[in-house]
Design a protein around this motif. Structure first.
Motif, PDB file in Angstrom:
ATOM      1  N   GLY A  14       0.783  -1.230   0.000  1.00 17.03           N
ATOM      2  CA  GLY A  14       0.000   0.000   0.000  1.00 17.03           C
ATOM      3  C   GLY A  14       0.810   1.272   0.000  1.00 17.03           C
ATOM      4  N   MET A  15       2.129   1.187  -0.069  1.00 22.95           N
ATOM      5  CA  MET A  15       2.970   2.380  -0.048  1.00 22.95           C
ATOM      6  C   MET A  15       2.841   3.141  -1.379  1.00 22.95           C
ATOM      7  N   LYS A 193       8.570  -2.791  14.964  1.00 26.89           N
ATOM      8  CA  LYS A 193       9.797  -3.542  15.245  1.00 26.89           C
ATOM      9  C   LYS A 193       9.855  -4.876  14.511  1.00 26.89           C
ATOM     10  N   SER A 194       8.860  -5.145  13.649  1.00 25.28           N
ATOM     11  CA  SER A 194       8.864  -6.374  12.862  1.00 25.28           C
ATOM     12  C   SER A 194       8.100  -6.141  11.569  1.00 25.28           C
ATOM     13  N   ARG A 195       8.311  -7.029  10.583  1.00 20.74           N
ATOM     14  CA  ARG A 195       7.579  -6.913   9.315  1.00 20.74           C
ATOM     15  C   ARG A 195       6.075  -7.046   9.548  1.00 20.74           C
ATOM     16  N   LEU A 196       5.695  -7.983  10.411  1.00 21.62           N
ATOM     17  CA  LEU A 196       4.279  -8.190  10.700  1.00 21.62           C
ATOM     18  C   LEU A 196       3.651  -6.926  11.262  1.00 21.62           C
ATOM     19  N   ALA A 197       4.298  -6.348  12.259  1.00 23.63           N
ATOM     20  CA  ALA A 197       3.757  -5.138  12.871  1.00 23.63           C
ATOM     21  C   ALA A 197       3.682  -4.004  11.854  1.00 23.63           C
ATOM     22  N   ALA A 198       4.709  -3.866  11.004  1.00 17.91           N
ATOM     23  CA  ALA A 198       4.721  -2.806   9.997  1.00 17.91           C
ATOM     24  C   ALA A 198       3.559  -2.954   9.030  1.00 17.91           C
ATOM     25  N   SER A 199       3.308  -4.178   8.594  1.00 17.78           N
ATOM     26  CA  SER A 199       2.226  -4.433   7.640  1.00 17.78           C
ATOM     27  C   SER A 199       0.858  -4.132   8.248  1.00 17.78           C
ATOM     28  N   VAL A 200       0.626  -4.617   9.475  1.00 15.86           N
ATOM     29  CA  VAL A 200      -0.670  -4.425  10.130  1.00 15.86           C
ATOM     30  C   VAL A 200      -0.910  -2.943  10.445  1.00 15.86           C
ATOM     31  N   LEU A 201       0.125  -2.264  10.944  1.00 19.19           N
ATOM     32  CA  LEU A 201      -0.030  -0.852  11.294  1.00 19.19           C
ATOM     33  C   LEU A 201      -0.240   0.012  10.052  1.00 19.19           C
ATOM     34  N   LYS A 203      -1.755  -0.892   7.375  1.00 21.67           N
ATOM     35  CA  LYS A 203      -3.159  -1.080   6.988  1.00 21.67           C
ATOM     36  C   LYS A 203      -4.088  -0.255   7.868  1.00 21.67           C
ATOM     37  N   SER A 204      -3.744  -0.133   9.155  1.00 23.22           N
ATOM     38  CA  SER A 204      -4.564   0.681  10.062  1.00 23.22           C
ATOM     39  C   SER A 204      -4.564   2.142   9.632  1.00 23.22           C
ATOM     40  N   PHE A 205      -3.414   2.629   9.163  1.00 27.80           N
ATOM     41  CA  PHE A 205      -3.346   4.009   8.679  1.00 27.80           C
ATOM     42  C   PHE A 205      -4.153   4.168   7.397  1.00 27.80           C
ATOM     43  N   ARG A 206      -4.029   3.194   6.486  1.00 29.08           N
ATOM     44  CA  ARG A 206      -4.752   3.302   5.218  1.00 29.08           C
ATOM     45  C   ARG A 206      -6.265   3.226   5.419  1.00 29.08           C
ATOM     46  N   SER A 207      -6.696   2.410   6.376  1.00 33.41           N
ATOM     47  CA  SER A 207      -8.137   2.272   6.630  1.00 33.41           C
ATOM     48  C   SER A 207      -8.658   3.344   7.589  1.00 33.41           C
ATOM     49  N   ARG A 208      -7.772   4.241   8.017  1.00 32.07           N
ATOM     50  CA  ARG A 208      -8.112   5.365   8.896  1.00 32.07           C
ATOM     51  C   ARG A 208      -8.593   4.922  10.272  1.00 32.07           C
ATOM     52  N   GLU A 209      -8.078   3.783  10.715  1.00 28.64           N
ATOM     53  CA  GLU A 209      -8.354   3.350  12.091  1.00 28.64           C
ATOM     54  C   GLU A 209      -7.507   4.126  13.080  1.00 28.64           C
ATOM     55  N   ALA A 210      -6.380   4.649  12.613  1.00 30.81           N
ATOM     56  CA  ALA A 210      -5.504   5.431  13.492  1.00 30.81           C
ATOM     57  C   ALA A 210      -6.130   6.796  13.741  1.00 30.81           C
ATOM     58  N   ARG A 211      -6.114   7.248  14.985  1.00 29.66           N
ATOM     59  CA  ARG A 211      -6.640   8.570  15.340  1.00 29.66           C
ATOM     60  C   ARG A 211      -5.453   9.453  15.709  1.00 29.66           C
ATOM     61  N   LYS A 212      -5.281  10.527  14.956  1.00 30.56           N
ATOM     62  CA  LYS A 212      -4.152  11.436  15.179  1.00 30.56           C
ATOM     63  C   LYS A 212      -4.683  12.820  15.541  1.00 30.56           C
ATOM     64  N   PRO A 327      -5.006   0.711  16.902  1.00 31.44           N
ATOM     65  CA  PRO A 327      -5.100  -0.669  17.394  1.00 31.44           C
ATOM     66  C   PRO A 327      -3.722  -1.337  17.417  1.00 31.44           C
ATOM     67  N   HIS A 328      -3.483  -2.114  18.460  1.00 23.14           N
ATOM     68  CA  HIS A 328      -2.207  -2.826  18.544  1.00 23.14           C
ATOM     69  C   HIS A 328      -2.145  -3.867  17.431  1.00 23.14           C
ATOM     70  N   PRO A 329      -0.975  -4.054  16.797  1.00 21.47           N
ATOM     71  CA  PRO A 329      -0.886  -4.990  15.665  1.00 21.47           C
ATOM     72  C   PRO A 329      -1.216  -6.439  16.013  1.00 21.47           C
ATOM     73  N   ARG A 330      -1.148  -6.820  17.289  1.00 18.50           N
ATOM     74  CA  ARG A 330      -1.502  -8.186  17.695  1.00 18.50           C
ATOM     75  C   ARG A 330      -2.936  -8.281  18.217  1.00 18.50           C
ATOM     76  N   GLY A 331      -3.674  -7.189  18.115  1.00 17.93           N
ATOM     77  CA  GLY A 331      -5.058  -7.210  18.555  1.00 17.93           C
ATOM     78  C   GLY A 331      -5.237  -7.070  20.047  1.00 17.93           C
ATOM     79  N   ASN A 332      -4.178  -6.704  20.752  1.00 20.44           N
ATOM     80  CA  ASN A 332      -4.239  -6.561  22.207  1.00 20.44           C
ATOM     81  C   ASN A 332      -4.575  -5.119  22.601  1.00 20.44           C
ATOM     82  N   GLY A 333      -5.816  -4.720  22.391  1.00 16.01           N
ATOM     83  CA  GLY A 333      -6.209  -3.373  22.786  1.00 16.01           C
ATOM     84  C   GLY A 333      -5.675  -2.320  21.839  1.00 16.01           C
TER      85      GLY A 333
END
Length: 368
Positions: A14-15, A193-201, A203-212, A327-333
């Motif tokens: 998505g970059m 700090k990992s590829r998994l976290a980077a990918s999930v986070l 997606k959160s920015f692209r889907s506008r789940e992140a609140r800034k 949202p945390h990339p592992r779904g923990n809150g």
């Protein structure tokens, strides 16, 4: 340099194409890239694209001769380079005191090393630790100081992406940038700090789940006191700033910002809370200039003639990435982090009588 083909990595999903080139070829100017894209010399999976096109994992990017030096191979990881961990199950909210901190507080000096390269890695690790607001095994949130670039470029040698080299693990993997803020903007910067976290986070920015939420100080008092700014933005011909463009104009992107006046000093200055719905380059700075309330200290967009800086205020960009909730990339809150005012903004707040401790930026921010 001959024509080469590079494959888009998983963590680059998505970059935007222009950002992808900035990551891999930081010395390539945007104007040069625009020309290469416009003439069809840059292609993705054999097809023509725009600089605003988004790439996906596995796609092949055709790269023509750029006239640049080949990027150097990544340095070997420093022995024992590990970042600390904080937090327990799930992400914890981490909030700094609203009192100011210097723009680049000198960290405690690490133990001296005879090897200059090793000593530099130790110093960089100590500096990153000194500006960390929150960290667990998946993410870090940094309090980026005023004046520190997020990525390198022409004439920029010290930047966050470079400092993260000091945190490479034993496999040579370093933490990754999830988003960017301008060099002179202070505050929350999210790092994976990992590829998994980077990918999930990402997606959160692209889907506008992140609140800034951002804070800014501007001259005058916007009317209405709470509102929505919706325009198209395109890069100016001088490639140094963004301008308001017409719908359908080449390379123009829709940008939406919500703002609210939090407090004011008579009719002379205002403290604003800003919530960007989209994430365009210089969006907040261009939007506030568009409504004739440019951000105090903005060297690119402040265009009020014969305006004098009030005594006791510093002529630095008064823009803070105040709070980030995602949202945390592992779904923990959720990760919920606030950054303190940089020193120059804290000085301005004191002079104008603004009290940051009495205000919650999420509860009172304009809704998107």
């Amino acid at each position: 340099m001959a024509v080469v083909t590079r494959t888009v990595a998983e963590d680059e999903a998505g970059m935007r194409l222009d950002r992808w080139f900035k990551v891999h070829y930081p010395d390539l100017s945007f104007g040069h890239l625009q020309k290469l894209v416009r003439t069809g010399q840059v292609r993705v999976d054999g097809g023509r694209v725009k600089t605003s096109s988004r790439v996906e994992p596995g796609q092949s990017v055709r790269i023509p001769p750029l006239g640049l030096e080949e990027p150097e191979a990544a340095a070997a990881p420093a022995k024992g380079a590990r970042s600390g961990e904080a937090g327990k199950d799930g992400a914890r909210a981490a909030s700094a005191e609203t009192g100011a901190t210097p723009s680049a507080t000198p960290p405690a000096k690490p133990r001296a090393s005879k090897d200059p390269a090793v000593r530099k890695l130790e110093e960089d690790r100590a500096f990153i630790k000194s500006i960390t607001l929150f960290e667990d095994k998946d993410v870090m949130v940094l309090n980026k100081p005023f004046g520190l670039a997020v990525q390198g470029g022409s004439g920029t040698y010290r930047h966050v992406d470079g400092l993260l080299e000091a945190l490479k693990d034993r496999d040579g993997q370093k933490p990754r940038l999830v988003h960017r803020i301008d060099k002179d903007t202070s505050g929350c910067l999210l790092i994976a700090k990992s590829r998994l976290a980077a990918s999930v986070l990402a997606k959160s920015f692209r889907s506008r789940e992140a609140r800034k939420v951002y804070w800014a100080v501007v001259p005058g008092v916007p009317k209405p006191r709470q509102g929505r700014i919706s325009t198209y933005l395109a890069r100016d011909e001088d490639e140094e700033k963004m301008r308001v463009a017409r719908h359908g104009e080449d390379e123009a992107s829709h940008a939406i910002t919500y703002y609210a006046v939090v407090d004011q000093a008579a009719q002379k200055m205002s403290w604003l809370s800003l919530k960007p719905v989209t994430g365009r380059t210089h969006q907040l700075r261009a939007h506030l200039a568009h409504i004739h309330h440019p951000i105090l200290g903005d060297p690119k967009y402040f265009d009020i003639e014969n305006w004098e800086l009030p005594g006791g205020l510093q002529n630095r960009l008064h823009l803070l990435a105040r709070r980030l909730v995602i949202p945390h990339p592992r779904g923990n809150g959720v990760i919920d982090v606030s950054a303190p005012l940089p020193q120059h903004m804290a000085q301005t707040f004191a002079v104008l009588g603004f009290d940051a401790s009495q205000y919650d930026p999420i509860l009172e921010a304009p809704e998107g």
